[in-house]
Design an enzyme around this catalytic site. Structure first.
Site, mmCIF file in Angstrom:
data_model
loop_
_atom_site.group_PDB
_atom_site.id
_atom_site.type_symbol
_atom_site.label_atom_id
_atom_site.label_comp_id
_atom_site.label_asym_id
_atom_site.label_seq_id
_atom_site.Cartn_x
_atom_site.Cartn_y
_atom_site.Cartn_z
ATOM 1 N N ARG A 107 51.276 -19.656 -25.847
ATOM 2 C CA ARG A 107 50.317 -19.599 -26.950
ATOM 3 C C ARG A 107 51.024 -20.029 -28.227
ATOM 4 O O ARG A 107 52.211 -19.778 -28.414
ATOM 5 C CB ARG A 107 49.765 -18.183 -27.126
ATOM 6 C CG ARG A 107 48.705 -17.786 -26.108
ATOM 7 C CD ARG A 107 47.378 -18.480 -26.395
ATOM 8 N NE ARG A 107 46.280 -17.935 -25.611
ATOM 9 C CZ ARG A 107 45.864 -18.415 -24.456
ATOM 10 N NH1 ARG A 107 46.492 -19.453 -23.919
ATOM 11 N NH2 ARG A 107 44.837 -17.874 -23.828
ATOM 12 N N GLU A 160 44.605 -23.900 -33.499
ATOM 13 C CA GLU A 160 43.947 -24.998 -32.775
ATOM 14 C C GLU A 160 42.491 -25.156 -33.207
ATOM 15 O O GLU A 160 41.813 -24.150 -33.458
ATOM 16 C CB GLU A 160 44.030 -24.733 -31.265
ATOM 17 C CG GLU A 160 45.464 -24.686 -30.753
ATOM 18 C CD GLU A 160 45.553 -24.329 -29.275
ATOM 19 O OE1 GLU A 160 44.488 -24.165 -28.633
ATOM 20 O OE2 GLU A 160 46.668 -24.214 -28.767
ATOM 21 N N HIS A 167 46.442 -28.716 -25.777
ATOM 22 C CA HIS A 167 46.185 -27.541 -24.944
ATOM 23 C C HIS A 167 45.563 -27.957 -23.604
ATOM 24 O O HIS A 167 44.519 -27.465 -23.194
ATOM 25 C CB HIS A 167 45.260 -26.557 -25.662
ATOM 26 C CG HIS A 167 45.391 -25.154 -25.167
ATOM 27 N ND1 HIS A 167 45.197 -24.055 -25.964
ATOM 28 C CD2 HIS A 167 45.711 -24.653 -23.935
ATOM 29 C CE1 HIS A 167 45.380 -22.939 -25.266
ATOM 30 N NE2 HIS A 167 45.687 -23.280 -24.035
#
Length: 329
Positions: free
Chosen positions: A246, A275, A293
């Site tokens: 993360r 993000e 991602h």
């Protein structure tokens, strides 16, 4: 829990909770087994909370898509909720404390993504060290003809690799790096006697004895900004950071400064703190590989996740044990 249908369709209701930007590839599979309630498709112009409120009395199962937040406010709108089925490995976006207080079970994706994320972590590391992405751009822009050979990269073989979090993903990363003759060590909350790698109880000490850090751990209050100025300093100006966990595991502002000033050797980043916003200072750095991602995104991983999700929902409605159950805070 009850095995009885909850809607007029004769199938149990399952609420899909997602941000509009997050698709659910196996939505059709869910619809084969359950009465799927999806505000993004069933009521796209209505506020999500209004949609939830209309079904609050009988909705007991929620599928949380990707990192869509499940907050205490969301949970309060659903007084009958009894299970949250997560579709990502991390659960930092779910209010586990409130779920525990309410007696709501929470599951995650378990090992459904582990192989693909492990592959991606190694690919990012190879790309950062060998500069494959930048070499590709160098060739496409005609610079090979103009300027000659591209600058040398670095070999992976023999590197000291520290893995932060030796769970499903971390162990598979280690397994993939063994044929490269890497010197592997790890950090985790406790030593794992069955794993034949040195254990460091401190990430700082792991970094001081590594050329590469690969982040595979969950984001929690304890691991937030785990990779800070001190850790980056001891990793050194030749050190490389790979993050498939993360974004919040790293102090991103410090990371940017270390990379821009040449105090780190490189980074491969699939995840970011805010993000989809990515620090623009990283865009022009040839020793940084950026990815949106996407480490988990393969047809095979989504097929495995779909099967796990359906299996857990069937187990819930049949009063059977759930797989990949998460303990609340």
């Amino acid at each position: 829990m009850s095995s009885q249908p909850e809607s007029g369709s004769g199938r149990p209701d399952v609420l899909v909770h997602r941000l509009r930007s997050f698709a659910l590839p196996f939505l059709a599979l869910l619809r084969n087994h359950f009465a799927v309630l999806d505000p993004c498709t069933d009521s796209p112009d209505s506020p999500a909370h209004a949609f939830l409120a209309r079904r609050a009395g009988h909705t007991r199962a929620l599928v949380c898509v990707g990192p869509t937040p499940v907050t205490a406010n969301d949970l309060r709108v659903l007084p009958s909720l009894r299970v949250v089925i997560g579709t990502s490995a991390g659960v930092d976006h779910i209010d586990l404390r409130e779920c525990r207080r309410r007696g709501i079970a929470v599951t995650n994706a378990g090992a459904a993504f582990a192989e693909d994320v492990a592959d991606y972590a190694v690919a990012l590391l190879l790309d950062v060290l060998r500069r494959m992405s930048t070499a590709d751009r160098y060739l496409r822009e005609g610079l090979w003809l103009k300027n000659g050979d591209y600058p040398l990269g670095f070999k992976l073989g023999g590197k000291r690799v520290g893995i932060v979090g030796l769970g499903n993903i971390g162990y598979l990363v280690a397994k993939r790096l063994q044929p490269f003759s890497c010197d592997i060590a790890y950090n985790s909350r406790s030593k794992k006697p069955s794993f034949p790698f040195p254990h460091y109880s401190s990430v700082h000490d792991l970094a001081a004895n590594s050329d590469v850090l690969i982040l595979c751990c969950a984001l929690t209050k304890e691991t937030h900004h785990l990779i800070n100025r001190e850790v980056m300093t001891v990793l050194g100006d030749q050190g490389v950071i790979i993050n498939v966990g993360r974004g919040g595991l790293i102090d991103e502002k410090e990371l940017v400064q270390f990379l821009v000033r040449g105090k780190l050797g490189g980074a491969g980043l699939d995840v970011f703190e805010n993000e989809p916003n990515v620090p623009k200072e990283l865009f022009g750095l040839d020793n940084v590989v950026l990815s949106p991602h996407s480490a988990v995104i393969t047809p095979e991983s989504f097929e495995a996740l779909g099967e796990l999700t359906v299996s857990n929902l069937k187990a819930f409605f049949s009063n059977e044990p759930l797989s990949c159950l998460i303990q609340g805070e």
